[in-house]
Design an enzyme around this catalytic site. Sequence first.
Site, mmCIF file in Angstrom:
data_model
loop_
_atom_site.group_PDB
_atom_site.id
_atom_site.type_symbol
_atom_site.label_atom_id
_atom_site.label_comp_id
_atom_site.label_asym_id
_atom_site.label_seq_id
_atom_site.Cartn_x
_atom_site.Cartn_y
_atom_site.Cartn_z
ATOM 1 N N ARG A 106 0.856 -1.189 0.000
ATOM 2 C CA ARG A 106 0.000 0.000 0.000
ATOM 3 C C ARG A 106 0.885 1.229 0.000
ATOM 4 N NH1 ARG A 106 -5.064 2.018 3.610
ATOM 5 N NH2 ARG A 106 -6.042 0.550 2.179
ATOM 6 N N HIS A 133 -7.519 0.820 -6.252
ATOM 7 C CA HIS A 133 -7.758 0.119 -4.982
ATOM 8 C C HIS A 133 -8.507 -1.187 -5.309
ATOM 9 C CE1 HIS A 133 -8.008 -0.605 -0.842
ATOM 10 N NE2 HIS A 133 -8.814 0.357 -0.435
ATOM 11 N N GLN A 136 -10.428 -3.482 -2.729
ATOM 12 C CA GLN A 136 -11.678 -2.844 -2.281
ATOM 13 C C GLN A 136 -12.816 -3.166 -3.254
ATOM 14 O OE1 GLN A 136 -12.131 -0.632 0.565
ATOM 15 N NE2 GLN A 136 -14.252 -1.114 0.039
ATOM 16 N N ASP A 229 -16.454 8.416 -1.239
ATOM 17 C CA ASP A 229 -15.168 8.229 -0.556
ATOM 18 C C ASP A 229 -14.792 9.585 0.036
ATOM 19 O OD1 ASP A 229 -12.690 7.259 0.271
ATOM 20 O OD2 ASP A 229 -11.825 7.162 -1.744
ATOM 21 N N CYS A 270 -15.971 2.904 1.155
ATOM 22 C CA CYS A 270 -14.843 2.023 1.480
ATOM 23 C C CYS A 270 -14.383 2.205 2.925
ATOM 24 C CB CYS A 270 -13.690 2.260 0.511
ATOM 25 S SG CYS A 270 -13.034 3.934 0.548
ATOM 26 N N ARG A 315 -14.077 -7.175 2.937
ATOM 27 C CA ARG A 315 -12.664 -6.950 2.601
ATOM 28 C C ARG A 315 -11.842 -8.193 2.952
ATOM 29 N NH1 ARG A 315 -10.267 -2.263 2.366
ATOM 30 N NH2 ARG A 315 -8.826 -3.474 1.090
HETATM 31 N N1 NVA Z 1 -9.261 7.485 -1.397
HETATM 32 C C1 NVA Z 1 -8.915 7.065 -0.071
HETATM 33 C C2 NVA Z 1 -9.234 5.624 0.126
HETATM 34 C C3 NVA Z 1 -8.968 5.121 1.525
HETATM 35 C C4 NVA Z 1 -9.290 3.661 1.687
HETATM 36 C C5 NVA Z 1 -7.440 7.320 0.175
HETATM 37 O O1 NVA Z 1 -6.634 7.055 -0.726
HETATM 38 O O2 NVA Z 1 -7.093 7.836 1.247
HETATM 39 N N1 CP Z 2 -11.071 0.840 2.839
HETATM 40 C C1 CP Z 2 -9.789 0.737 3.242
HETATM 41 O O1 CP Z 2 -8.889 0.488 2.442
HETATM 42 O O2 CP Z 2 -9.613 0.939 4.570
HETATM 43 P P1 CP Z 2 -8.206 1.083 5.327
HETATM 44 O O3 CP Z 2 -7.590 2.371 4.833
HETATM 45 O O4 CP Z 2 -8.548 1.108 6.774
HETATM 46 O O5 CP Z 2 -7.341 -0.089 4.961
#
Ligand code: NVA
Ligand code: CP
Length: 337
Positions: A106, A133, A136, A229, A270, A315
């Site tokens: 990540r 993602h 997700q 989101d 998400c 998830r």
């Molecule tokens: N768009 C958000 C998704 C978090 C799961 C981010 O990248 O922070």
């Molecule tokens: N939805 C998601 O990816 O959550 P986290 O950022 O908690 O992993």
Amino acid sequence: MNIKGQSFLTLKDFTPDQIAEFLDIADWLRDCKRKRVRVSGCEGKNIALIFEKTSTRTRCSFEVAAYDLGMGATYLDPKASQIGKKESIADTARVLGRMFDGIEYRGFGQEIVEDLARYSGVPVWNGLTNEYHPTQMLADLLTIRDYFGHLAGIRLTYMGDARYNTGNSLMIACSKMGLHFTCCAPKKYWPNAELIEICRGYAAESGATLTFTEDVVSGTTGADVISTDVWVSMGEPDEIWEERINDLLPYRVTMDCMKRAADGAIFLHCLPSFHDLNTEIGRAISERFGINEMEVTDEVFESPYSKVFDEAENRMHTIKAVMYATLSEEPWPGNRA
Ligand code: NVA
Ligand code: CP
């Protein structure tokens, strides 16, 4: 499908049949988990979890799924690893590939996860990049399938910042799987033209449609699923909050949106979500800009429309399915014929 040894970097790399099979495997694994049946095929393997951005769901999903499958998991947090700072991605990949059977990443650019896959020689799973993602998406699709019994023909509206990981990936997932995707956002937050063109190609095959609108009323009328989101994603600078709030406030998911949607419509997110003042950032934004909820109202978030915690649980089952499909020494029962 036989995708043992393959990486999972974006849904663009998978056919609709393969995506459907990930969901079937997740369904089977969920059933096994609920019945406390142990699943064999991955025991004794080890996985590395690289998190250059923070996480609750994704990290916990990988760890619980790994333990359930009898694997060991090593977590590398955003500060502790040398990756990218003292050691290149290619060198890190070649080291981790000698120790682990699979690697989750990540972080930032999609090219990083691609390089990890190129140099490590083991399956790499994208746990979120700026662009995509994909794990997700499997959870979202499984949740939609659980509620509606099918995917093709479902009308999904995404509101808010549609040009980042979640919005991009939802457009890909819907266009591959035959869902009618509506992007309801100011034009500057629509996905880029190149990705839209690619998805138009998928839609031509699947029967999906893609709609882009700045109009909240037409964008939400008749939707089966409304999704959103956060307005500012991890890694984006604090200075953009003001612009985002000004631009996206009209695209907050409200009860009016849900009432305009189809009978039986659901709300997905998400997570994490800013729907009240019970977070530090939520309170800071409230003090600076005078708003107490952001991309979704607390009323919608806490309403029966909201299936966000089913989505969050999924998830884990879907991430387990991705690891199982790419690592297991045994075919899953549905693939034994
Ligand atoms: N768009 C958000 C998704 C978090 C799961 C981010 O990248 O922070
Ligand atoms: N939805 C998601 O990816 O959550 P986290 O950022 O908690 O992993």
